[in-house]
Motif scaffolding. Structure first.
Motif, PDB file in Angstrom:
ATOM      1  N   LEU A 760     -99.793  10.855  39.847  1.00  0.00           N
ATOM      2  CA  LEU A 760     -99.457  12.016  40.533  1.00  0.00           C
ATOM      3  C   LEU A 760     -98.770  12.145  41.795  1.00  0.00           C
ATOM      4  CD1 LEU A 760     -99.444  15.233  40.112  1.00  0.00           C
ATOM      5  CD2 LEU A 760    -101.873  15.235  40.998  1.00  0.00           C
ATOM      6  N   LEU A 783     -99.488  12.735  33.800  1.00  0.00           N
ATOM      7  CA  LEU A 783    -100.036  12.529  35.308  1.00  0.00           C
ATOM      8  C   LEU A 783    -101.202  11.849  35.256  1.00  0.00           C
ATOM      9  CD1 LEU A 783     -98.970  16.128  36.132  1.00  0.00           C
ATOM     10  CD2 LEU A 783     -97.647  14.102  36.310  1.00  0.00           C
ATOM     11  N   TRP A 801     -96.801  22.504  39.317  1.00  0.00           N
ATOM     12  CA  TRP A 801     -96.970  22.806  40.918  1.00  0.00           C
ATOM     13  C   TRP A 801     -97.727  24.120  41.273  1.00  0.00           C
ATOM     14  CZ3 TRP A 801     -97.609  18.128  42.146  1.00  0.00           C
ATOM     15  CH2 TRP A 801     -96.377  17.103  42.147  1.00  0.00           C
ATOM     16  N   TYR A 805    -101.686  22.528  39.749  1.00  0.00           N
ATOM     17  CA  TYR A 805    -101.895  21.324  40.674  1.00  0.00           C
ATOM     18  C   TYR A 805    -103.145  21.572  41.666  1.00  0.00           C
ATOM     19  CZ  TYR A 805    -101.604  18.806  44.898  1.00  0.00           C
ATOM     20  OH  TYR A 805    -101.822  18.039  46.022  1.00  0.00           O
TER      21      TYR A 805
END
Length: 839
Positions: A760, A783, A801, A805
């Motif tokens: 990541l 990821l 994101w 995230y």
């Protein structure tokens, strides 16, 4: 001369034959067609003094009808009327009507295709549809069309469907005679369950003799049933047998004298019981018969294309045959017919029997056609075309016997000599080969025996010894079974052997001097006739035959423990056919005299254990493996083909797949998924086209070890053009360079979702999911944590994101506190280290 029903249509028949070449005459049983028609046409102007040849399906009927016509003219047979049948000919310089059978017409046509001197050919009792009748008619029609437009053909029958025959004869006119027969009462008397046929028939005969006047004609399927019924009947009649009732067998292989005796009238006060096969169905009048007893059974020979063997089967008669038999009781006066079946069973009978051409061994027919010059049976006209499977079996046998060329298209000189002998091709080949090695006398005796029903009777409940040698001993009046052979049968077979010997000597220019033959030579002679029935011991009386079939002896048979045998007769039932007649043979004799039957096969195969091509040289006698040795220096192209077969069997894992080779394959498959103009490099396609893309690279290779030398990536790459390689690097690159600068390999194993696995932290600052294939396909991002463990999968990095995230960050920050986990990943700098860049 007594008026007969046929007399009413003779003028119509004469007119039809004057106006055309061909005609069909349908006349009921007893109408008189067999004996009146040839005489009625003999002085017709169009015949111009030429002969009439009448084909009669049965020898007994041929001799009987010729004798009747001769008496009608006040002559003896051999004058104006004569006959030619197997082992018996009576014709003279004055003969104008020849009654022939047993392939005599075929022999006449083969020696003179134009039948010079013959003006009319009559096919009598054509409804029996014998193989010789069908062949004779086909050859006669072609002779008529090509050589003799003045040759006339007449087909006569009692029960046949006339229209198809008339069509075959070019739209010939049909003349019908209804006939006249006395009334016959039909009595259905089903055989009781559990009662043997001979007992039921004997009881029916005894009852008929008590209830009716006149003589009795009994129809039975075969000689065995005739013999057993005769014994049972004599026991029932007691002293009346022979004193007031005479019992006469009647079947085709009897002597002419015995047959004549069965047909002749008896002195006043005597009664006659004739036990007959279907030989008495047609063209015969048995004097004095007023009662018919019909078992409803008949024996026929049927050929099995599956096994290449013929077998005798006992079958139910057809309705037409049953009517023919019934009509025997009403020829001269009212009569009675006892049918040993029910009225319900009568309604279920087949209308008529199948023609012999549909069920017989066709090797003799095919040989005759080859000698005739017909390469294809369709060149001739048939009422029923010969079936293709039986023809193929016949062709293979004739090639094996050397009668046809290897491709099966042309008759050989040996085949022509075989045909001239007039025997079955197997027997003819045996006779000619035996003559070459000085065993002609023994072969002629053997041929006579093989053409006869078994001369040794079976004991009650036990099959006779299957050894053919004891039958030869018995024929010669020697051995333990000499008493089993009837003197009349022995005399007839010996005379037949002598006649065959004379024919063989006349046909062959030279041959070896007769050797001191032994009965042990029987096996070798049988091997000449039956090269497909040479048997090698497997175990416990079971043998593998050279033709591929299994065969076995009944328990207790002396030949069951021999190493090698040759089988002359089997029952063709089940997996292992029961052997009824055979002889032992030595392997040394087979190897010496049947060299053409042996073959060496170079056998290449894939050995799944060693993962390599192996080779064996196999010496075989048909399906029998004699010996096997390693094969040295096999053909390179054959090795390569088996190698490809092995790769297909084992799968593409046999090849040296490197990561680069597999990735190249997967990249190309991915690209083809979006553009079908690209070559197909899928596993299935590669396996299916091994010969195309591996040919030229595997020369000298035999197995998995050799295949590891291949550079599979280069091989696959060579299947792409230069432009395609450039396009592949552009649209389906091998790697993707992430923001941190790492080059991550792209996994194309899922053509719908190419993927990369990346930590990541190396993606910080990357706002969108990267795309390939000209921007059409987003990469799937796996990821990973700093420890390379999967954390999340996404094809929408922007959404991750924004939404995912922060949850992932909490977890990672707790487990990896020393690593850099920015609050805003889009503004952070990607890193491959624990700390952010510059720290």
């Amino acid at each position: 001369m007594t008026n007969l029903p046929i007399d009413e249509v003779l003028d119509d028949l004469r007119n039809a034959m004057r106006e055309g070449r061909n005609a069909v005459l349908v006349a009921a049983p007893g109408a008189g067609k067999t004996t009146r028609v040839p005489l009625a046409l003999l002085d017709e102007p169009w015949l111009a003094g030429r002969k009439i040849v009448m084909l009669e399906p049965r020898r007994l009927a041929a001799r009987s009808s010729a004798a009747y016509m001769a008496r009608s003219l006040g002559e003896t047979v051999g004058g104006k009327v004569g006959y030619r049948v197997k082992l018996d000919t009576k014709i003279g310089p004055r003969t104008r009507i020849e009654v022939v059978t047993e392939g005599v017409l075929t022999r006449m046509l083969q020696s003179d295709a134009a039948l010079d001197g013959v003006g009319l050919v009559i096919f009598d009792e054509f409804h029996e549809r014998s193989l010789q009748a069908d062949l004779g008619l086909a050859l006669s029609l072609q002779s008529q069309d090509l050589l003799r437009d003045d040759l006339k053909l007449l087909v006569m029958s009692a029960t046949i469907e006339a229209e198809p025959v008339a069509g075959l004869l070019g739209g010939a006119p049909i003349i019908r005679s209804e006939g006249r027969s006395f009334p016959v009462e039909t009595v259905y008397r089903p055989k009781p369950s559990g009662v043997y046929l001979d007992d039921a028939v004997a009881q029916a005969v005894a009852d008929a003799l008590r209830s009716h006047d006149g003589d009795v004609l009994v129809f039975l399927p075969g000689v065995g049933e005739i013999r057993s019924t005769e014994g049972k009947l004599r026991s029932r009649l007691g002293s009346a047998a022979d004193s007031s009732v005479r019992i006469h067998p009647l079947y085709g292989s009897m002597t002419a004298e015995a047959q004549d005796s069965a047909l002749a009238p008896l002195p006043t006060g005597m009664r006659k019981v004739v036990l007959a096969t279907s030989v008495a169905e047609t063209s015969l009048t048995v004097e004095g018969v007023t009662v018919v007893i019909d078992s409803g059974l008949m024996r026929v020979s049927r050929f099995s294309p599956r096994t290449g063997m013929s077998r005798l089967e006992t079958v139910t008669v057809s309705a037409a045959s049953a009517d023919q038999r019934r009509g025997r009781a009403g020829r001269l006066m009212p009569g009675t017919c006892y049918r040993l079946w029910s009225a319900e069973e009568q309604s279920a009978l087949a209308p008529r029997s199948a023609p012999e051409i549909a069920e017989a061994d066709l090797s003799a027919l095919l040989l005759e056609l080859a000698v005739w010059g017909a390469q294809d049976v369709s060149e001739l006209q048939w009422l029923d075309a010969p079936p293709a499977p039986a023809l193929q079996q016949a062709r293979e046998l004739l090639v094996q016997l050397g009668a046809l060329s290897r491709d099966g298209t042309a008759v050989t000189a040996h085949g022509k000599r075989m045909a001239l002998l007039g025997k079955h091709p197997r027997i003819a080949h045996m006779l000619l080969r035996a003559q070459e090695i000085g065993l002609g006398d023994l072969a002629c005796e053997l041929a006579a025996l093989l053409g006869e029903r078994d001369v040794i009777r079976a004991s009650a409940g036990q099959a006779p010894n299957a050894d053919l040698r004891i039958r030869l001993e018995a024929l010669r009046g020697r051995g333990a079974y000499a008493h089993s052979v009837e003197s009349s049968v022995r005399g007839r077979l010996i005379e037949e052997a002598r006649r065959t010997r004379r024919e063989l000597e006349a046909l062959t220019v030279s041959g070896a001097s007769e050797t001191a033959e032994s009965l042990d030579d029987c096996g070798l002679l049988l091997a000449f006739a039956y090269p497909d029935r040479i048997g090698r011991q497997r175990d416990n009386g079971k043998f593998l035959l050279s033709g591929g079939r299994g065969a076995a002896f009944a328990p207790g048979q002396p030949l069951a423990h021999e190493s090698w045998i040759v089988v002359a007769d089997v029952d063709d039932a089940g997996t292992d056919s029961r052997i009824r007649l055979a002889a032992t043979v030595s392997y040394e004799l087979l190897a010496e005299h049947l060299q053409e039957a042996f073959a060496v096969e170079n056998h290449l195969f894939w050995d799944s254990e060693s993962k390599s091509v192996r080779g064996r040289a196999r010496k075989k006698l048909g399906a029998i493996l004699i010996e096997e040795t390693p094969l040295h220096k096999p053909r390179a192209d054959s090795v390569q083909q088996v190698l490809f077969e092995g790769i297909r069997a084992e799968g593409l894992g046999m090849l040296p797949w490197t990561k680069a080779a597999r990735q190249l394959q997967e990249r190309t498959v991915f690209t083809r998924h979006h553009d079908v103009s690209w070559p197909d490099l899928s596993d299935e396609a590669l396996l299916g086209t091994l010969e195309h893309w591996l040919d030229g690279y595997v020369g000298g290779m035999k197995g998995r070890g050799d295949l590891q030398k291949l550079n599979l990536k280069d091989l696959l790459e060579s299947m792409l053009s230069w432009d395609q390689r450039r396009e592949l690097d552009k649209d389906a690159p091998t790697h993707w360079t992430v923001p941190s600068g790492s080059r991550i390999p792209i996994d194309y194993s899922d053509i719908d979702a190419p993927a990369v696995s990346v930590r990541l932290q190396e993606l910080f600052g990357l706002p969108e999911t990267p795309r390939i294939a000209g921007g059409r396909v987003p990469l799937t991002l796996h990821l990973l944590s700093p420890a390379q463990r999967p954390m999340q999968v996404t094809r929408d990095l922007a959404s991750f994101w924004s939404n995912g995230y922060f949850e992932v960050r909490k977890d990672l920050k707790g487990r990896y506190p020393k690593h850099y986990w920015p609050d805003n990943p889009l503004e952070a700098e990607a890193t491959r280290r624990a700390k952010p860049p510059g720290k």
